[in-house]
Each structure stands twice: as C-alpha cells, then as structure tokens.
Scaffold this active site. Sequence first.
Site, PDB file in Angstrom:
ATOM      1  N   GLU A   9      -6.471   4.551   8.248  1.00 17.04           N
ATOM      2  CA  GLU A   9      -5.934   6.092   8.255  1.00 17.04           C
ATOM      3  C   GLU A   9      -7.822   7.026   7.549  1.00 17.04           C
ATOM      4  O   GLU A   9      -8.112   8.215   7.642  1.00 17.04           O
ATOM      5  CB  GLU A   9      -5.253   6.460   7.087  1.00 17.04           C
ATOM      6  N   ASN A  11       0.572  -1.253  -0.063  1.00 16.65           N
ATOM      7  CA  ASN A  11       0.136   0.138  -0.313  1.00 16.65           C
ATOM      8  C   ASN A  11       0.840   1.453  -0.066  1.00 16.65           C
ATOM      9  O   ASN A  11       1.687   1.687   1.015  1.00 16.65           O
ATOM     10  CB  ASN A  11      -1.299  -0.015   1.613  1.00 16.65           C
ATOM     11  N   HIS A  50      -9.268   1.387   5.313  1.00 16.82           N
ATOM     12  CA  HIS A  50      -8.142   1.433   6.161  1.00 16.82           C
ATOM     13  C   HIS A  50      -8.365   2.281   6.978  1.00 16.82           C
ATOM     14  O   HIS A  50      -9.293   3.329   6.753  1.00 16.82           O
ATOM     15  CB  HIS A  50      -6.773   1.866   5.026  1.00 16.82           C
ATOM     16  N   GLY A 105       3.112   2.016  10.451  1.00 14.88           N
ATOM     17  CA  GLY A 105       4.478   3.648  10.451  1.00 14.88           C
ATOM     18  C   GLY A 105       4.712   4.497  11.524  1.00 14.88           C
ATOM     19  O   GLY A 105       5.436   5.675  11.542  1.00 14.88           O
ATOM     20  N   GLU A 161      -4.144  -4.855  10.610  1.00 13.80           N
ATOM     21  CA  GLU A 161      -3.822  -3.581  10.988  1.00 13.80           C
ATOM     22  C   GLU A 161      -4.109  -2.675  12.416  1.00 13.80           C
ATOM     23  O   GLU A 161      -5.125  -1.770  12.111  1.00 13.80           O
ATOM     24  CB  GLU A 161      -3.728  -2.958   9.772  1.00 13.80           C
ATOM     25  N   LYS A 191      -0.023   4.381  -0.256  1.00 18.03           N
ATOM     26  CA  LYS A 191      -0.609   4.963   0.687  1.00 18.03           C
ATOM     27  C   LYS A 191      -0.546   6.659  -0.916  1.00 18.03           C
ATOM     28  O   LYS A 191      -0.448   6.347  -1.128  1.00 18.03           O
ATOM     29  CB  LYS A 191      -0.170   5.903   1.573  1.00 18.03           C
ATOM     30  N   SER A 218       3.797  -1.818  10.091  1.00 15.97           N
ATOM     31  CA  SER A 218       5.467  -2.123   9.915  1.00 15.97           C
ATOM     32  C   SER A 218       6.036  -3.366  10.022  1.00 15.97           C
ATOM     33  O   SER A 218       7.153  -3.446  10.797  1.00 15.97           O
ATOM     34  CB  SER A 218       5.753  -1.334  11.817  1.00 15.97           C
TER      35      SER A 218
END
Length: 273
Positions: free
Chosen positions: A120, A38, A118, A196, A190, A40, A235
């Site tokens: 985010e 991904n 996701h 991140g 996730e 992003k 990560s």
Amino acid sequence: MPAGSIISRPLFRRETNAPLRAKETEVNTMRRPLVAGNWKMNGDLQLVMQVEECLAEAELGHLDVVICPPFPYLSSFTSDDIAIGGQNLSQYESGAHTGEVSGKMLKAVGCDYVIIGHSERRADNFETNALVADKVERALADELTPLLCVGEPLEIREAGELFEFIAAQLDAVIEHIGIQDMAKLVIAYEPVWAIGTGKTATGEQAQEVHKFIREHLAKRDAGIAENMQILYGGSVKASNAAELFAQPDVDGGLIGGASLSPQDFLGICQAAK
Ligand code: 13P
C-alpha cells in the site's frame, strides 16, 4: 470497559530492549513462529485494550506476537507479551520532514519492529525498491527489526514474472545492506492480489513463493536463509491460518483485516505452529 478509562493507563510502555536477532550463519531449523497484526489506518484506543485483554488470557508463549497500530496508539500498549511495531518510518534520521516519523521515535515509544515496503505504501506513496532499501538501513541503525514486505500484483503473476519481481524486491535490500544484515530482518510475502480482497493464496501458492524466497537467500548464505522468519500476508483468517501455517516455509502471518477483531487475531495466533 469505557474508552475514557484508557487515559489513566501508563503513558509509556516498558523500555524496549529486545535484542535484534543475532547474526547467525549456522543452520538452525527451529524457526519461531511470528504473527503480526497490521491495523493499517484503523482501530482506536478501545481496540488497544481489547486486544491486550484478549491476548493476556491466552497461552501464546510459543510464538512472537506483534501489533502494528497507527502511530498515535503505539504508546498505549503496555503488555510485555505483545511487541509493537510502526507501519512505516522515515528514511532520514531527523530533520525538516513534516509528517514523517523517525526510527528513534518508534524506538522511544517501545517499538521493536517496523513494517517496511508494504504494497500500500509502494502504491500510495510511490515507495521504490531503492527507498525501501534505505528505510531498512535506517531501521537497522535505530535497532528496529524490519518486517520487509514483498509481493506481486496480479498482472505480474499472470505474466509469469512472479519470481523475477520478488527477486528484484529482495535484491535491492540485500545489495544495499549486505547479506549478513539480512539476518536482522523478518520477510513478509504479501501477494497484492490477496490483500484485503478475501482471495487468499492457497497453502501451495504461499509455499511455492516462500520456498523461492528462502532459496534465493540461500544462494548467498544458507544459514541466514534457513533461520529467516518468512510470514505470509493476504486475507489470512482464523479459518485458513492453520493450512497456511502448516506449510514448511511459512513461519507465521502478517494480518490486516482480521487483526482488528481480537478474537479472530487470537484464533490466528493459536493456529501458528
Ligand atoms: P488483509 O489481511 O486485510 O488482506 O491485509 C494483509 C496485509 O496487508 C497485512 O499487511
């Protein structure tokens, strides 16, 4: 290779025709590993070429490799060895929705997959469990395989509400599309606190939640649960991928930062069982 030479590449990759995973209810413990990158809102056309070149030289026939770049780069992928996916889609089929991209459009440029839910997007774009379920339904209607993301923020884990939280994220989708259509999804666990941040879940922490997800599905359909590809994301690096992928219920990874380095992403793919 100079970035300008990309322009001479074919505009559209091969027609996508990968079948959605068949509805299966029999138990088959041979799950195929899947590693998805991904990107992003990162990367450029040069990275498209670098990743394709890097992966072309590797023996990766034992796993599914998917890249989810930003929308403008999707049609620059030409390799048949790499599937591509969107990072989002609209819940609507078409219409006056400025800035949105439909499932049909993703399909038309060669996507087989689309990331949905996701964390985010849940945080930045206020995507609720109900909206995520609508998007999953839309993706299936457009013959895309949803990579459905679930995962808890740190405060939920610390409050001891981890499993209820994940169950609610899953149930919103299951109740909307029905358990049989869950066979057409890939699930990515996730944990938000690991995305991140450099803080990876340990193999044990990942396994605990993956097992929970599989058991939660199994309450409704054991065959679908057993066949479900459940990816870990947060990560993942070439250095920790093998430990995570060695867990019995971890079937691969959804990779953020490390997917922006072709060599690191290749290392992660090679660590997949
Ligand atoms: P990182 O690998 O950068 O933690 O991102 C994980 C992720 O969000 C993949 O979707």
